[in-house]
Motif scaffolding. Structure first.
Motif, PDB file in Angstrom:
ATOM      1  N   MET A   1      -1.500   2.233 -13.099  1.00  0.00           N
ATOM      2  CA  MET A   1      -2.756   1.619 -12.232  1.00  0.00           C
ATOM      3  C   MET A   1      -2.153   0.682 -11.738  1.00  0.00           C
ATOM      4  O   MET A   1      -2.790   0.102 -10.659  1.00  0.00           O
ATOM      5  N   VAL A   2      -1.363  -0.281 -12.261  1.00  0.00           N
ATOM      6  CA  VAL A   2      -0.829  -1.526 -11.774  1.00  0.00           C
ATOM      7  C   VAL A   2      -0.352  -1.156 -10.533  1.00  0.00           C
ATOM      8  O   VAL A   2      -0.594  -1.979  -9.234  1.00  0.00           O
ATOM      9  N   ILE A   3       0.598  -0.237 -10.350  1.00  0.00           N
ATOM     10  CA  ILE A   3       1.464  -0.078  -9.115  1.00  0.00           C
ATOM     11  C   ILE A   3       0.358   0.520  -8.045  1.00  0.00           C
ATOM     12  O   ILE A   3       0.391   0.315  -6.876  1.00  0.00           O
ATOM     13  N   GLU A   4      -0.580   1.464  -8.437  1.00  0.00           N
ATOM     14  CA  GLU A   4      -1.453   1.970  -7.436  1.00  0.00           C
ATOM     15  C   GLU A   4      -2.182   0.874  -6.933  1.00  0.00           C
ATOM     16  O   GLU A   4      -2.754   0.744  -5.885  1.00  0.00           O
ATOM     17  N   GLN A   5      -2.909  -0.218  -7.674  1.00  0.00           N
ATOM     18  CA  GLN A   5      -3.690  -1.276  -7.090  1.00  0.00           C
ATOM     19  C   GLN A   5      -2.929  -2.026  -6.384  1.00  0.00           C
ATOM     20  O   GLN A   5      -3.373  -2.657  -5.100  1.00  0.00           O
ATOM     21  N   ALA A   6      -1.517  -2.149  -6.647  1.00  0.00           N
ATOM     22  CA  ALA A   6      -0.789  -2.933  -5.589  1.00  0.00           C
ATOM     23  C   ALA A   6      -0.493  -2.474  -4.414  1.00  0.00           C
ATOM     24  O   ALA A   6      -0.644  -3.018  -3.202  1.00  0.00           O
ATOM     25  N   VAL A   7       0.152  -1.232  -4.436  1.00  0.00           N
ATOM     26  CA  VAL A   7       0.121  -0.615  -2.998  1.00  0.00           C
ATOM     27  C   VAL A   7      -1.157  -0.515  -2.253  1.00  0.00           C
ATOM     28  O   VAL A   7      -1.320  -0.785  -1.107  1.00  0.00           O
ATOM     29  N   GLY A   8      -2.521  -0.257  -2.845  1.00  0.00           N
ATOM     30  CA  GLY A   8      -3.553  -0.315  -2.244  1.00  0.00           C
ATOM     31  C   GLY A   8      -3.811  -1.438  -1.548  1.00  0.00           C
ATOM     32  O   GLY A   8      -4.230  -1.607  -0.454  1.00  0.00           O
ATOM     33  N   ARG A   9      -3.661  -2.645  -2.295  1.00  0.00           N
ATOM     34  CA  ARG A   9      -3.935  -3.855  -1.591  1.00  0.00           C
ATOM     35  C   ARG A   9      -3.212  -3.935  -0.438  1.00  0.00           C
ATOM     36  O   ARG A   9      -3.783  -4.492   0.519  1.00  0.00           O
ATOM     37  N   VAL A  10      -1.930  -3.672  -0.611  1.00  0.00           N
ATOM     38  CA  VAL A  10      -0.934  -4.065   0.673  1.00  0.00           C
ATOM     39  C   VAL A  10      -1.238  -3.211   1.858  1.00  0.00           C
ATOM     40  O   VAL A  10      -1.221  -3.635   2.915  1.00  0.00           O
ATOM     41  N   LEU A  11      -1.631  -1.995   1.570  1.00  0.00           N
ATOM     42  CA  LEU A  11      -2.058  -1.153   2.599  1.00  0.00           C
ATOM     43  C   LEU A  11      -3.290  -1.384   3.462  1.00  0.00           C
ATOM     44  O   LEU A  11      -3.439  -1.155   4.402  1.00  0.00           O
ATOM     45  N   LYS A  12      -4.434  -1.646   2.368  1.00  0.00           N
ATOM     46  CA  LYS A  12      -5.718  -2.074   2.973  1.00  0.00           C
ATOM     47  C   LYS A  12      -5.448  -3.369   3.721  1.00  0.00           C
ATOM     48  O   LYS A  12      -6.218  -3.459   4.989  1.00  0.00           O
ATOM     49  N   LYS A  13      -4.608  -4.285   3.351  1.00  0.00           N
ATOM     50  CA  LYS A  13      -4.611  -5.393   4.048  1.00  0.00           C
ATOM     51  C   LYS A  13      -3.803  -5.171   5.503  1.00  0.00           C
ATOM     52  O   LYS A  13      -4.213  -5.806   6.600  1.00  0.00           O
ATOM     53  N   ALA A  14      -3.075  -4.531   5.503  1.00  0.00           N
ATOM     54  CA  ALA A  14      -2.268  -4.040   6.794  1.00  0.00           C
ATOM     55  C   ALA A  14      -2.817  -3.327   7.769  1.00  0.00           C
ATOM     56  O   ALA A  14      -3.114  -3.611   8.881  1.00  0.00           O
ATOM     57  N   SER A  15      -3.730  -2.481   6.990  1.00  0.00           N
ATOM     58  CA  SER A  15      -4.798  -1.518   7.967  1.00  0.00           C
ATOM     59  C   SER A  15      -5.657  -2.455   8.669  1.00  0.00           C
ATOM     60  O   SER A  15      -6.234  -2.029   9.682  1.00  0.00           O
ATOM     61  N   GLN A  16      -6.365  -3.350   8.019  1.00  0.00           N
ATOM     62  CA  GLN A  16      -7.203  -4.025   8.470  1.00  0.00           C
ATOM     63  C   GLN A  16      -6.512  -5.008   9.669  1.00  0.00           C
ATOM     64  O   GLN A  16      -7.337  -4.873  10.802  1.00  0.00           O
ATOM     65  N   ARG A  17      -5.373  -5.318   9.571  1.00  0.00           N
ATOM     66  CA  ARG A  17      -4.688  -5.998  10.933  1.00  0.00           C
ATOM     67  C   ARG A  17      -4.476  -4.853  11.858  1.00  0.00           C
ATOM     68  O   ARG A  17      -4.627  -5.322  13.140  1.00  0.00           O
ATOM     69  N   ILE A  18      -3.980  -3.709  11.437  1.00  0.00           N
ATOM     70  CA  ILE A  18      -3.711  -2.723  12.376  1.00  0.00           C
ATOM     71  C   ILE A  18      -4.921  -2.018  12.956  1.00  0.00           C
ATOM     72  O   ILE A  18      -4.908  -1.949  14.291  1.00  0.00           O
ATOM     73  N   TRP A  19      -5.787  -1.393  12.284  1.00  0.00           N
ATOM     74  CA  TRP A  19      -6.841  -0.614  12.897  1.00  0.00           C
ATOM     75  C   TRP A  19      -8.344  -1.203  12.829  1.00  0.00           C
ATOM     76  O   TRP A  19      -9.295  -0.861  13.148  1.00  0.00           O
ATOM     77  N   ASP A  20      -8.300  -2.449  12.068  1.00  0.00           N
ATOM     78  CA  ASP A  20      -9.615  -3.004  11.868  1.00  0.00           C
ATOM     79  C   ASP A  20     -10.343  -2.219  10.730  1.00  0.00           C
ATOM     80  O   ASP A  20     -11.588  -1.999  10.992  1.00  0.00           O
ATOM     81  N   ARG A  21      -9.579  -1.485  10.039  1.00  0.00           N
ATOM     82  CA  ARG A  21     -10.360  -0.726   9.131  1.00  0.00           C
ATOM     83  C   ARG A  21      -9.730  -0.817   7.440  1.00  0.00           C
ATOM     84  O   ARG A  21      -8.547  -1.191   7.635  1.00  0.00           O
ATOM     85  N   ARG A  22     -10.463  -0.398   6.523  1.00  0.00           N
ATOM     86  CA  ARG A  22      -9.741  -0.443   5.295  1.00  0.00           C
ATOM     87  C   ARG A  22      -9.833   0.803   4.752  1.00  0.00           C
ATOM     88  O   ARG A  22     -11.239   1.301   4.076  1.00  0.00           O
TER      89      ARG A  22
END
Length: 557
Positions: free
Chosen positions: A526-547
């Protein structure tokens, strides 16, 4: 707080009070802790772009479950009045009462849900009456855009309620009888406590118009046409079907039906004695070879529905109906609000095939509404003379305008409830006295789910934000021992940097964040999934303006 023990008469809309569709209304009589209930109509509304994957929406009947329900009475057979019965009857079990045409179509719905043998369905003749506990219900013949529409005179120990259902005033209804003005005036003479009345056309001046005039206009239009003719209309409007069929026959054309609903409704109509003196409909085999100048197709799909007959005709995929250059399509129906884009696209596709189109905008008289306009509402108030007006069947501003109209007509009280508002009609002044649990249920994948269900939330989110799926393998020490595979759904690349390169960059970010985890964190998926989710959503916000939704799959050796 001590519960009320005196007898009360209440009105409870759970659907249809602050929207056009999904009608479900209930009347309660008795003390608060021991009321008996009468349900009027159990209808659906339909999904849109905000409910991806959901075609049908029904009212939430939770408040009525387990209550003493004396009966379910159906005013007419439109989907927004009967369409939810198969889904909701198991939760509000009670005998069902309807006139013959409506009962015929209800049997089909109950059979589809596998509950036909469980439901006590009682046919009531036109103008008939039935006593259901404290409710004496008399069916009052009305006119509407379907066969056998009824108002309901509901007599109770505390007063008479007139529930109009959907209606209009039409002196030439083509099918069925005229609105029973003498019966309504008699109710007014007896004394109507409250009238629960259709608000759909409250902002439209004048009158809705007559089906008899439509029959004349369509006959005249068809007389001018050469080549194949298709007419799109609501299958439920038997009067319109009758007018089109007779217009075709008057102009030397035979009729072929296109669409399951056309076949279903014509069967129901013939079952109750309508459409008996028209020529047999052409079979599919006959329609394929019948001369172009001698055929008329009566089609479903005038609202642009993707799977209906007219849409398949426009795409060239219908097995029987083929229209092209020199052919004609008449739209003898109104545009339901929200369907304008779909109808426009359908008409564009037909026009692109060389088909000439006719709508009520360019061919006046080929359609009239089934709901009362302003002058008809005034006439109804003059007939019924209720003490209380309860507008229904309309969005909020319709109900408020209807209440103003009723007051202008001399009605003493007007109440404009929202779905879930319980209205006390008697004794004492009319008032909203409670709000009960209410809302919508969605038919999703053949299941009833709440409107806040996680599956629909995720689908909505994915439809606008996309999905990222990440998978990789860890050994016993928490080290990444495989490629990090990231796949996307609904997310773009661009001309300068393809999507594959973007996903490779994201894989590097995932590797960095997983490598930074230490100790027990690497043992907790669960900790791993949450960490991966946070970093990808933050990057996606910058790249695509989407979460996007992020799904992480961790395999361990």
């Amino acid at each position: 707080m001590k519960k009320q023990t005196q007898d009360e008469l209440v009105f409870l809309p759970l659907g249809g009070s602050d929207e056009v569709g999904m009608n479900l209304n209930a009347y309660g009589y008795g003390p608060e802790n021991n009321r008996e209930w009468l349900i009027v109509d159990v209808g659906v509304t339909f999904g849109d772009l905000s409910t991806p994957g959901v075609d049908v929406i029904v009212p939430d009947p939770t408040y009525l479950e387990g209550e003493n329900i004396r009966g379910i009475v159906l005013t007419h057979a439109h989907e927004d009045h009967i369409g939810a019965l198969g889904w909701l009857w198991p939760r509000i079990k009670a005998p069902v009462y309807a006139t013959p045409f409506t009962a015929y179509l209800i049997r089909d719905k109950l059979r589809e849900r596998g509950i036909l043998d469980e439901v006590e369905l009682i046919e009531i003749p036109l103008g008939g009456s039935v006593q259901l506990g404290p409710f004496g219900v008399t069916f009052v013949t009305m006119t509407h855009s379907i066969a056998e529409p009824n108002g309901l005179a509901i007599d109770t120990p505390l007063g008479l309620v007139f529930h109009t259902g959907d209606w209009k005033i039409d002196d030439q209804p083509v099918i069925g009888s005229k609105t029973d003005a003498p019966a309504i005036r008699a109710l007014g003479d007896k004394g109507v406590l409250a009238m629960v009345c259709d608000s759909t056309n409250v902002f439209v001046p004048g009158v809705a118009g007559s089906e008899g005039d439509v029959a004349v206009a369509i006959t005249k239009l068809i007389s001018t046409l050469k080549g194949r003719v298709a007419v799109g209309c609501f299958a439920s409007n038997v009067a319109r079907m009758d007018s089109v069929i007779r217009a075709a026959e008057a102009n030397g054309r035979r009729v072929a039906l296109a669409g399951r609903s056309m076949h279903r409704i014509t069967a129901a109509a013939k079952h109750v004695g309508m459409l008996q003196d028209v020529k047999p409909f052409l079979s599919d085999e006959e329609a394929r070879v019948w001369p172009a100048d001698q055929i008329l197709y009566l089609c479903t799909g005038s609202q642009g529905e993707a799977r209906a007959a007219l849409s398949r005709v426009a795409d060239g995929t219908h097995p029987t109906v083929k229209l092209g250059l020199g052919d004609h399509c008449i739209f003898s129906s109104r545009q339901i609000p929200g369907n304008e884009l779909a109808i426009g696209r359908l008409q564009d596709r037909l026009a692109d095939r060389g088909v000439r189109l006719y709508t009520e905008k360019d061919s006046p008289g080929i359609h009239v509404s089934g709901h009362p306009c302003r002058d008809e509402l005034k006439q109804m108030y003059e007939w019924a003379r209720p003490q209380i007006a309860v507008p229904t069947h309309g969005v909020r501003r319709f109900l408020l305008e209807h209440a103003n109209l009723a007051k202008d007509m001399g009605v003493k009280e007007a109440v404009t409830p929202r779905n879930g508002d319980m209205v006390r009609l008697a004794p004492g002044p009319a008032a909203i006295i409670d709000e009960v649990p209410n809302g919508r249920l969605y038919v999703d994948g053949g299941m009833l789910v709440t409107e806040q269900g996680e599956a629909l939330k995720e689908r909505r989110h994915a439809s606008t934000n996309g999905v990222l799926i990440v998978s990789f393998c860890l050994d016993k020490r928490g080290r990444i021992v495989s490629d990090i595979d990231i796949r996307s759904v609904g997310l773009p690349g661009d001309l300068e940097k393809p999507l594959g390169d973007v996903l490779d960059d994201l894989a590097e970010r995932v590797e960095q964040v997983v490598t930074s985890l230490k100790g027990e964190a690497l043992e907790d998926e669960m900790v791993i999934e949450q960490a991966v989710g946070r970093v990808l959503k933050k990057a996606s916000q910058r790249i695509w303006d989407r979460r996007p939704i992020v799904e992480t799959i961790v395999l361990r050796l």
